[in-house]
Design an enzyme around this catalytic site. Structure first.
Site, short mmCIF file in Angstrom:
data_model
loop_
_atom_site.label_atom_id
_atom_site.label_comp_id
_atom_site.label_asym_id
_atom_site.label_seq_id
_atom_site.Cartn_x
_atom_site.Cartn_y
_atom_site.Cartn_z
N ASP A 47 37.87 24.25 22.36
CA ASP A 47 37.23 23.49 21.89
C ASP A 47 36.13 22.85 22.95
OD1 ASP A 47 38.84 21.84 22.21
OD2 ASP A 47 39.31 21.27 20.46
N SER A 48 36.98 22.97 23.84
CA SER A 48 36.76 22.09 25.20
C SER A 48 35.30 22.90 25.77
CB SER A 48 37.43 22.64 26.70
OG SER A 48 37.30 24.17 27.08
N ASP A 86 39.64 28.50 19.07
CA ASP A 86 39.98 27.08 19.01
C ASP A 86 39.63 26.56 17.85
OD1 ASP A 86 41.77 24.86 19.41
OD2 ASP A 86 40.71 24.57 21.77
N LYS A 116 44.07 28.82 16.76
CA LYS A 116 45.13 27.32 17.26
C LYS A 116 44.60 26.74 17.51
CE LYS A 116 44.66 25.73 21.88
NZ LYS A 116 43.79 24.52 21.87
N GLU A 118 45.52 22.10 16.31
CA GLU A 118 46.39 20.66 17.35
C GLU A 118 47.64 20.16 16.70
OE1 GLU A 118 44.11 18.46 19.58
OE2 GLU A 118 42.91 20.17 20.64
N GLU A 185 50.34 21.12 26.96
CA GLU A 185 49.30 20.53 27.67
C GLU A 185 49.71 18.98 28.47
OE1 GLU A 185 45.38 20.75 26.30
OE2 GLU A 185 44.60 18.95 27.98
O1 KIV Z 1 40.45 23.79 23.61
C1 KIV Z 1 40.58 24.33 25.61
O2 KIV Z 1 39.80 23.83 26.74
C2 KIV Z 1 42.46 24.09 24.85
C3 KIV Z 1 43.14 24.43 26.26
C4 KIV Z 1 42.82 23.40 27.48
C5 KIV Z 1 44.10 25.02 26.11
O3 KIV Z 1 42.61 24.22 24.09
#
Ligand code: KIV
Length: 284
Positions: A47-48, A86, A116, A118, A185
């Site tokens: 989600d970055s 994500d 993934k 959080e 992280e």
């Molecule tokens: O969104 C992302 O890039 C991440 C990584 C920093 C693990 O969650």
């Protein structure tokens, strides 16, 4: 380099053998192909995306539609790496039903292998439900950017004994809930070492020191493509942004100075066409 698809049991085997696992982010076809060709084990459509591609200031505004759109492009390019989608902010927090439905979209519509999300103890019910639906889940604890405001900003987590113990408990809880791996992280190296020892699934560190079972970075950070902010744990393996700026400036100058396109980059008209066009021009 092996070319067969990376599987979850293969990642577990790597942990057991002490072989480091590699993971990077990708958001589009060309970069995903480069990363896959480089032999990276796991590709995360993170989600970055919100910050390094879409220009937002945090990961919060990115939507399920954005994530699915970019995950589709990534999965078209990847042959070997395990692809993880994500889950964006508010795609799994609201209800178990919504969490399972959105997780399913990453596999059904976007070609991902896993998702993934959080959180620690607070998301155990969501993890259990998604895993029960047959969807592999990677956990993510420590600094969880979707709750950065609640955590007091983008800060190292688990710096005192109380918060370190809470993170160890989070790791054990999500492990029991069924995650196949955990991103750690921004946590101190010794805490990452203990968590890595205590859980039977691979830990993947980002700003978590050398004792994790694997490492992940945001690809745009390690390539020097994201200039807004560089976390201190990022190693830049190349600084591409200035190189791109140089190339673009050369293009602009060459067009202005009429140096581009030269003959090499043009389609030469045949003599017959030149003569025919001349005749046509004289009559029109
Ligand atoms: O969104 C992302 O890039 C991440 C990584 C920093 C693990 O969650």
């Amino acid at each position: 380099m092996k070319s067969s698809k990376v599987t979850i049991p293969a990642l577990l085997e790597k942990k057991q053998k002490g072989e480091p696992i590699t993971m990077l982010t990708a958001y589009d076809f060309p970069m995903a192909k480069q990363i896959d060709d480089a032999g990276v084990d796991i590709i995360l459509v993170g989600d970055s995306l919100a910050m390094v591609i879409l220009g937002y200031d945090s990961t919060l505004p990115v939507t399920m539609e954005d994530m699915i759109h970019h995950s589709k492009a990534v999965s078209k390019a990847v042959k070997r790496a395990l692809i993880i989608g994500d889950m964006p902010f508010m795609s799994y927090q609201v209800s178990i039903e919504k969490a399972v439905e959105n997780a399913g979209r990453f596999l059904k519509e976007a070609g991902c292998d896993a998702v993934k999300l959080e959180g620690g103890k607070n998301v155990v019910d969501k993890i259990k439900a998604i895993v029960n639906a047959g969807i592999p889940v990677m956990g993510h604890i420590g600094l969880t950017p979707q709750s950065a405001t609640a955590l007091g900003g983008y800060k190292v987590q688990g710096k005192d004994l109380e918060s370190a113990k809470a993170l160890i408990e989070d790791a054990i809880s999500i492990c029991k809930a069924g995650v196949f791996s955990i991103v750690l992280e921004c946590v101190p190296d010794e805490l990452a070492r203990i968590i890595t020892q205590k859980v039977n699934v691979p830990t993947i560190g980002i700003g978590a020191g050398p004792y994790c079972d694997g490492q992940v970075l945001v690809t745009n950070d390690l390539l020097g493509l994201y200039e807004k902010f560089i976390p201190s744990f990022v190693k830049r393996y190349i600084n591409l942004a200035p190189e791109i700026k140089k190339a673009l400036a050369s293009y602009v100058n060459e067009v202005k100075e009429k140096k581009f396109p030269s003959e090499q980059y043009s389609f030469k008209a045949s003599k017959e066409l030149v003569n025919a066009l001349k005749e046509w021009e004289s009559q029109n």
